[in-house]
Design a protein around this motif. Structure first.
Motif: not given
Length: 161
Positions: A54-68, A95-105
């Motif tokens: 939760l903290v990382l998503i707030e600090r770094l988001g939007p963030i993909g699950v692989v990166d997380l 939501r879908p990533s703006a950079a890569d729609r295959r990635v959910r962030e």
């Protein structure tokens, strides 16, 4: 105050102590009881395993699950399930990533932001107790030098000649 660069011999001599200090800091920060105390002080009943996500998503988001997953050194599938749990709790949205729609962030929601704000307030309380006896110069040096170390560690390591 000396402005000459640190010598290789000085680095080699101090490195074991520096490494031990970093291990000690990381070990304390990774203790389950520390997270439990922080959550309790923040008035949250969140599962401890979800807290750092939760903290990382707030600090770094939007963030993909692989990166997380890479940042918390957990398996992608485990983190994906945990992010889904945070979503069920209404603390994050995906939501879908703006950079890569295959990635959910993952992004923080207003209730998730309120939770991380409560954690920040609890962390501030703990920090005030930790640093109250420090002098201002030492504290400012710690903040500056720790940022410099973190920035250097995040860069690609230079090749040694």
């Amino acid at each position: 105050m000396s402005t000459e660069n640190v010598s290789e011999a000085q680095i080699m001599e101090a490195l074991p102590g520096l490494h031990r200090a970093l291990i000690d800091v990381v070990s304390v920060m990774n203790r389950p009881e520390r997270d439990t105390a922080l959550l309790e002080l923040a008035g949250l009943t969140l599962e401890r395993a979800l807290f750092p996500l939760l903290v990382l998503i707030e600090r770094l988001g939007p963030i993909g699950v692989v990166d997380l997953a890479g940042r918390v050194d957990r398996d992608y599938t485990t983190v994906s399930r945990q992010v889904a749990r945070l979503e069920e709790l209404g603390l994050v949205a995906r939501r879908p990533s703006a950079a890569d729609r295959r990635v959910r962030e993952a992004i923080i929601t207003p209730p998730g932001k309120a939770a991380t704000d409560a954690v920040d307030t609890a962390r501030e309380s703990m920090a005030l107790a930790q640093f109250q006896a420090w002098n201002a110069h030492d504290f400012d040096d710690l903040v500056r030098l720790l940022r410099r170390l973190a920035d250097g560690m995040n860069e690609t390591p230079p090749e040694r000649s």
